[in-house]
Design an enzyme around this catalytic site. Structure first.
Site, PDB file in Angstrom:
ATOM      1  N   GLU A  46      35.979  -4.634  -6.850  1.00 22.12           N
ATOM      2  CA  GLU A  46      37.052  -4.728  -7.843  1.00 22.12           C
ATOM      3  C   GLU A  46      38.414  -4.498  -7.174  1.00 22.12           C
ATOM      4  OE1 GLU A  46      36.160  -5.773 -10.750  1.00 22.12           O
ATOM      5  OE2 GLU A  46      37.938  -5.456 -12.016  1.00 22.12           O
ATOM      6  N   HIS A  66      41.682 -13.484  -9.927  1.00 22.50           N
ATOM      7  CA  HIS A  66      40.791 -12.314  -9.924  1.00 22.50           C
ATOM      8  C   HIS A  66      39.437 -12.664  -9.281  1.00 22.50           C
ATOM      9  CE1 HIS A  66      39.188  -8.503 -11.743  1.00 22.50           C
ATOM     10  NE2 HIS A  66      38.060  -9.190 -11.685  1.00 22.50           N
ATOM     11  N   GLU A  67      38.840 -13.740  -9.751  1.00 25.11           N
ATOM     12  CA  GLU A  67      37.523 -14.122  -9.213  1.00 25.11           C
ATOM     13  C   GLU A  67      37.633 -14.572  -7.763  1.00 25.11           C
ATOM     14  OE1 GLU A  67      35.136 -13.085 -10.816  1.00 25.11           O
ATOM     15  OE2 GLU A  67      36.123 -12.816 -12.769  1.00 25.11           O
ATOM     16  N   HIS A  71      37.251 -11.533  -5.635  1.00 23.33           N
ATOM     17  CA  HIS A  71      35.829 -11.208  -5.427  1.00 23.33           C
ATOM     18  C   HIS A  71      35.198 -12.177  -4.419  1.00 23.33           C
ATOM     19  CE1 HIS A  71      35.224  -8.106  -8.437  1.00 23.33           C
ATOM     20  NE2 HIS A  71      35.671  -8.866  -9.430  1.00 23.33           N
TER      21      HIS A  71
END
Lengths: 495, 495
Positions: free
Chosen positions: B290, B260-261, B264
């Site tokens: 997101e 997830h990170e 980003h």
């Protein structure tokens, strides 16, 4: 509220934000040396430059001049006067250097540092001469702007040691140098102590270093220790971080680098919390700072008493590491090396390295030594003081980064720190008569508490000479350092 | 040089320093969550405040208004127009909020965050009501100032998702919610996949997480991964760092937090380098940001194809970890949980958590819901959407920090990101027809390259909806996400 009260409050509010920003800029420097991804260097240079431009604008803010004028005849406390002394000095100096000159210096020294690194790697001083000449010329211009008619070198020196002068230092060094040249020569003719040999696990070194840092009073709740290429201490108040390094064949490098940086860090940590984020909330000069790192490292850390404790700690960490007794360990820790490099020098030779640089850089700034003649002057002086010739430029006048980045006036503060440490040590030994017994037991409490109470807590309250005089009970002079070195090394080397 | 050219250059020079300072402030945030000594918190608050005050002064600098006026009729390139759009928006918004209100909000939310933490720990919503009421009142005041006559909630939303409106989101959610409530109910009636069990060494988790980060294209030369309590991504350009965490009983937490990170971070790393330290050099909105973290984590990372690869990696790292096949692993990774906590929710239930918060916070700002009635409203809505009651306030309306620190308008961007990810995934699957075969082989190259080329590299060049529309080939809408979720979970749960 009177006009003066209002102006003082406004001035200190302005200063408080500036001090907080100085902390942020310092943290950025820590980040760069410890955790920054290597691809981020160019961007980081812009970030650092942005912080510098903000700080410069705040330091030269005309509002400061107006507030200071409002306060000229005000009735002030000691603390208020000290704050104004720092702010006024910073304001005057920042305004004396034209923005254009500061910008040219920043650009030039950034380029010069790269060329210095290349020249050092190639062992080629000639390749460094053109850019160093430019740096010297620009530093002379900056010094003249700062001096405002006074002595140019003193104006540069004042950046690091407010109030010190080249003439005063020169007189002090004139007494220090022959005594140290003589002690050095006698010691190196005598039988040398055996150095440590073997391999020392890096993880165990770090573990011991952390434990010793705690022993010396470093507060981990308000700091941390990381590894970096060069050991340093950074930050102030509630966030003072240090770095150290490990070499598997030399645990003393890690341990004594750590104790040295702990000395710097404890000075910052022990400043009166009421001074936080004011001009008084930081070490008052580079020389006084170095006095703390040196007394922790040398007078305390390399004492026979403390090394006896450390010997036991070493055995606990590394088992039998080939050193038969605490006395052998003490001698190994204090062994003189026939080397070329300042940062690796022992207590006796270190100041010879510094004085050499001090005399040469003073001559460079005065214009009595041309940059093109620097290497020859260095090598001649080195052989005179150390007794053997420099073998290559990277071991000679190319060894330090300082001049490439414009740090003229900085070197002297290293020796001044040693002189201050000598004075403080004399007073400390008188004030804490059973010091040796405590050090032998690994109890640094009374010694560091004496330093905290008599010197560290004052931060920037008094000028450098005054805080040392007040703590040591006499004006700073080189006699205690000389006596200490003569006694210690006569004993170790059976002179 | 024309007046317009000069003004543009001056404006961009001013902006460049501001952008560099934003990076510095971001690094300070990273430091606080990863390496800061715990005793430094109060001092850090002042440092952060000092950076904020500098940035606020730069954002409201009247010079910006003058430069913008000079450029009103200038002939500009796309990039120049986009830069002016961002700067003008930031200038207008910053000037609309009185300094006094911004200061009161900062002080209040700092206090409210502490009271929220206490109330959550005590499971006592009533104790949080007074301070949350103050926050809502002040946010309403801020929103009214920002709205300048327009919709107050939209003005707050605009901070995180420029151009989005409460009405548009409400319409989108009105379609999303019943479909997800229905899918959730059907899935939880079916036989649940078995979860992972056992203990997974934290060091091995981190090693695998780093390797998977690299697989997804994260550039370690311009970033680093550390552990922190909450996973996050911070920084931009050449220094984009992420954090993750490990739980020994749940390696999926570490792995999918990391992916997830990485989503980003890759967005930031893949922005055109020419935009660095300009308003275009960062992700354009929270929703678009997101979308990248979610498509990396879910549509790619939790796909049957990629989990087949990850299953092999897990076995290489942990040996036989009690999961008999890649298919079992895929089902375990995508298992629905009957839980209360948004941050632990699966792909189906996550958006239900968000929509609940969106409706309630809109009502709070509109004044149609009193803070005192928030807990009851939360619990009623939760049971309606999830099918079971909230057991305690810390699992209900006290679970998120957001409202205590004034983040109203933020939650919706989480679901908007999921909707955007659905649209992008549809286009990606069409553009890269052999995607599954690549993912099965652990080759994320074509997928992440498609995202980099079609979306990430543009940074702030286009407004949020426009960049998604252009990449996905159609205006953002919830249909692709719903179709994807329906197909995926019907299959996994044999619905």
């Amino acid at each position: 509220m009177s006009k003066a009260t209002e102006s003082y409050a406004a001035l200190m509010a302005h200063e408080r934000i500036s001090q907080a920003l100085v902390q942020v800029a310092g943290r950025l420097g820590w980040d760069q040396e410890t955790v920054m991804p290597r691809g981020a260097a160019d961007q980081r240079a812009e970030e650092t430059g942005a912080m510098e431009s903000v700080l410069h604008a705040r330091r030269t803010d005309p509002g400061i001049g107006e507030w200071l004028a409002d306060l000229e005849t005000a009735d002030l406390t000691n603390v208020q006067s000290a704050n104004l002394r720092h702010i006024s000095r910073s304001y005057t100096r920042a305004n004396r250097v034209p923005a254009d000159l500061a910008q040219r210096l920043a650009t030039l020294t950034s380029r010069a540092q790269g060329q210095w690194a290349d020249a050092r790697e190639a062992n080629d001083f000639a390749a460094f001469v053109p850019v160093l000449s430019e740096v010297v010329a620009l530093k002379r211009e900056e010094g003249a702007a700062l001096a405002d008619g006074g002595d140019v070198y003193d104006a540069l020196l004042d950046d690091y040691e407010p109030g010190a002068t080249g003439a005063d230092l020169s007189a002090m060094f004139a007494s220090l140098r022959p005594a140290l040249v003589d002690l050095r020569a006698r010691a190196l003719e005598a039988a040398a102590p055996a150095p440590l040999t073997g391999t020392f696990d890096a993880g165990k070194q770090m573990k011991l270093a952390r434990s010793i840092a705690k022993t010396f009073g470093y507060d981990f709740k308000r700091g941390r220790i990381d590894k970096a290429v060069h050991p340093f201490s950074s930050g102030g108040g509630a966030d003072v971080r240090i770095t150290t390094r490990t070499q598997e064949d030399d645990p003393l490098n890690c341990l004594y680098s750590t104790i040295h940086e702990v000395g710097h860090a404890c000075y910052e940590q022990n400043i009166d919390a009421a001074y936080a984020l004011t001009p008084l909330g930081q070490g008052v000069s580079m020389g006084v700072h170095e006095s703390q790192s040196r007394i922790y490292e040398n007078q305390l850390g390399r004492s026979r008493a403390f090394t006896e404790y450390l010997y036991g700690q070493m055995r606990d960490s590394f088992g039998d590491f080939g050193c038969a007794s605490a006395e052998d360990f003490y001698r190994a820790v204090n062994r003189l090396n026939q080397g070329y490099i300042r940062t690796e020098a022992d207590e006796v030779q270190y100041n010879l390295h510094v004085m050499l640089r001090f005399d040469l850089e003073r001559a460079l700034i005065a214009g009595t030594l041309a940059v093109a003649d620097l290497e020859e002057a260095w090598n001649t002086r080195f052989e005179a003081d150390f007794g053997y010739p420099v073998d290559q430029a990277s071991n000679g006048c190319l060894q330090d980064v300082h001049w490439s980045v414009g740090l003229f006036g900085y070197f002297a503060t290293y020796s001044l720190g040693n002189v201050y440490a000598g004075c403080l040590n004399e007073a400390l030994c008188a004030a804490v008569p059973d010091l040796d017994a405590q050090l032998r037991g690994g109890d640094l409490g009374p010694a560091t508490e004496w330093l905290a109470q008599n010197l560290q807590r004052h931060g920037g309250l008094m000028p450098p000479r005054e805080v040392i005089t007040q703590a040591a009970g006499a004006a700073p002079n080189e006699a205690p350092l000389l006596a200490y070195l003569e006694a210690k090394f006569s004993d170790i080397y059976h002179l």
